[in-house]
Design an enzyme around this catalytic site. Structure first.
Site, PDB file in Angstrom:
ATOM      1  N   TYR A  54      10.354   7.745  -0.210  1.00  0.00           N
ATOM      2  CA  TYR A  54      11.223   7.399  -1.346  1.00  0.00           C
ATOM      3  C   TYR A  54      12.255   8.494  -1.600  1.00  0.00           C
ATOM      4  O   TYR A  54      13.336   8.220  -2.102  1.00  0.00           O
ATOM      5  CB  TYR A  54      10.391   7.101  -2.600  1.00  0.00           C
ATOM      6  CG  TYR A  54       9.565   5.850  -2.433  1.00  0.00           C
ATOM      7  CD1 TYR A  54      10.184   4.635  -2.138  1.00  0.00           C
ATOM      8  CD2 TYR A  54       8.185   5.882  -2.528  1.00  0.00           C
ATOM      9  CE1 TYR A  54       9.443   3.483  -1.948  1.00  0.00           C
ATOM     10  CE2 TYR A  54       7.431   4.727  -2.348  1.00  0.00           C
ATOM     11  CZ  TYR A  54       8.065   3.533  -2.055  1.00  0.00           C
ATOM     12  OH  TYR A  54       7.325   2.390  -1.867  1.00  0.00           O
TER      13      TYR A  54
ATOM     14  N   ASN B  45       4.494  -3.359   1.200  1.00  0.00           N
ATOM     15  CA  ASN B  45       3.561  -2.250   1.454  1.00  0.00           C
ATOM     16  C   ASN B  45       2.816  -1.807   0.196  1.00  0.00           C
ATOM     17  O   ASN B  45       1.583  -1.725   0.193  1.00  0.00           O
ATOM     18  CB  ASN B  45       4.305  -1.074   2.090  1.00  0.00           C
ATOM     19  CG  ASN B  45       4.997  -1.461   3.381  1.00  0.00           C
ATOM     20  OD1 ASN B  45       5.875  -2.326   3.380  1.00  0.00           O
ATOM     21  ND2 ASN B  45       4.617  -0.846   4.489  1.00  0.00           N
ATOM     22  N   GLU B  46       3.560  -1.501  -0.862  1.00  0.00           N
ATOM     23  CA  GLU B  46       2.889  -1.052  -2.096  1.00  0.00           C
ATOM     24  C   GLU B  46       2.084  -2.194  -2.715  1.00  0.00           C
ATOM     25  O   GLU B  46       1.031  -1.962  -3.320  1.00  0.00           O
ATOM     26  CB  GLU B  46       3.893  -0.507  -3.117  1.00  0.00           C
ATOM     27  CG  GLU B  46       4.801   0.601  -2.605  1.00  0.00           C
ATOM     28  CD  GLU B  46       4.081   1.866  -2.145  1.00  0.00           C
ATOM     29  OE1 GLU B  46       2.834   1.951  -2.256  1.00  0.00           O
ATOM     30  OE2 GLU B  46       4.769   2.777  -1.660  1.00  0.00           O
ATOM     31  N   ALA B  47       2.573  -3.417  -2.564  1.00  0.00           N
ATOM     32  CA  ALA B  47       1.830  -4.572  -3.085  1.00  0.00           C
ATOM     33  C   ALA B  47       0.494  -4.731  -2.362  1.00  0.00           C
ATOM     34  O   ALA B  47      -0.493  -5.159  -2.957  1.00  0.00           O
ATOM     35  CB  ALA B  47       2.669  -5.837  -2.943  1.00  0.00           C
TER      36      ALA B  47
END
EC number: 3.2.2.22
Length: 280
Positions: free
Chosen positions: A117, A173-175
């Protein structure tokens, strides 16, 4: 320099999602990925745990995600590591594989920026500024699928690609890593939602996304069998994530990153259990 990966073109499985599908279809898509990635022999508070990252070997366990802007489109292919859910590459419509780590994927072209990020946004704090929703997902898929070699020399095209990668990281991905994130995104895709509904994650979810390893380790520590006469380790609250108990941690995580904690499973033992239970 990264050791060149193996088997990027031989995924363990491929998960497909049509961007126009329902929130229920999205929930099924994400749950299916978690289910296929987990170590069948390792759970923490009934939550799945990934098998460990194998030490000192190039990444060789991959899965693909195909995101279709419409049911008939060929779709954008993402190459994601199966041991840590890192997005490392995507394939544009001209057949080019673009990589986020230089020299990792055989035959790929470096996209020109990394996959953290900080690389994508300049600062992890800016995650709360990223709009998510069906339109954003469609735009991201269209932008990366349509990428050409010439785009690397264009400032605006590079910025568009950075934004697209960030959107996909959060919505895929984060989900997968977090039930909180997948629940949030599913709400944005809900058919009853306004046609162009979008939303941004809040500070607690941002802290979760930036602290997957820390939260996984904190929960795994509570699984360690205590010495005789001692009680098990208490969960250490992580206030900035809004996670104060082991139960809340389990409800926040979608799948845990494997982390070695004192007295817990070692990398070697977890890998042995993974292979013994049929893990590939």
């Amino acid at each position: 320099a990264a050791k060149m990966a193996k088997n990027v073109d031989k995924p363990l499985f491929t998960a497909t999602f049509n961007v126009q599908a329902s929130s229920a279809d999205y929930a099924t898509f994400i749950a299916g990925i978690r289910n296929k990635l987990r170590n069948p022999a390792h759970f923490s508070h009934n939550e799945p745990v990934l098998p460990p990252v194998e030490p000192n070997v190039p990444p060789s366990r991959w899965f693909h995600v195909v995101l279709k802007a419409s049911p008939t489109s060929a779709g954008l292919t993402l190459a994601i590591r199966a041991d840590n859910i890192y997005l490392e590459g995507f394939k544009s419509s001209d057949g080019t594989w673009w990589e986020l780590t230089p020299g990792l994927i055989p035959g790929a072209t470096y996209v020109g920026f990394g996959g953290t990020y900080r690389d994508l946004l300049g600062d992890t704090d800016k995650l709360t500024n990223v709009a998510l929703g069906r339109q954003q997902l469609e735009d991201a898929v269209t932008a990366l699928h349509g990428r050409t070699k010439a785009d690397k020399a264009s400032g605006p095209k590079q910025q568009q690609a950075r934004e697209a990668v960030t959107t996909l990281l959060l919505m895929v991905n984060e989900a997968t890593r977090f039930q909180t994130v997948s629940g949030f995104v599913a709400g944005l895709l809900h058919p009853k939602a306004v046609e162009k509904k979008s939303g941004k994650i809040g500070n607690e979810m941002k802290a979760q996304v930036n602290g997957w390893q820390d939260l996984s380790a904190a929960l795994l520590k509570t699984d360690v069998k205590p010495p005789p006469g001692k009680s098990p380790a208490k969960f250490t609250p992580i206030e900035k994530m809004g996670v104060r108990t082991a139960e809340q941690a389990a409800a926040t995580l979608g799948i845990l990153l494997f982390v070695e904690v004192p007295g817990g499973l070692t990398v070697a033992k977890a890998l042995e259990l993974f292979h013994a239970s049929g893990g590939k």
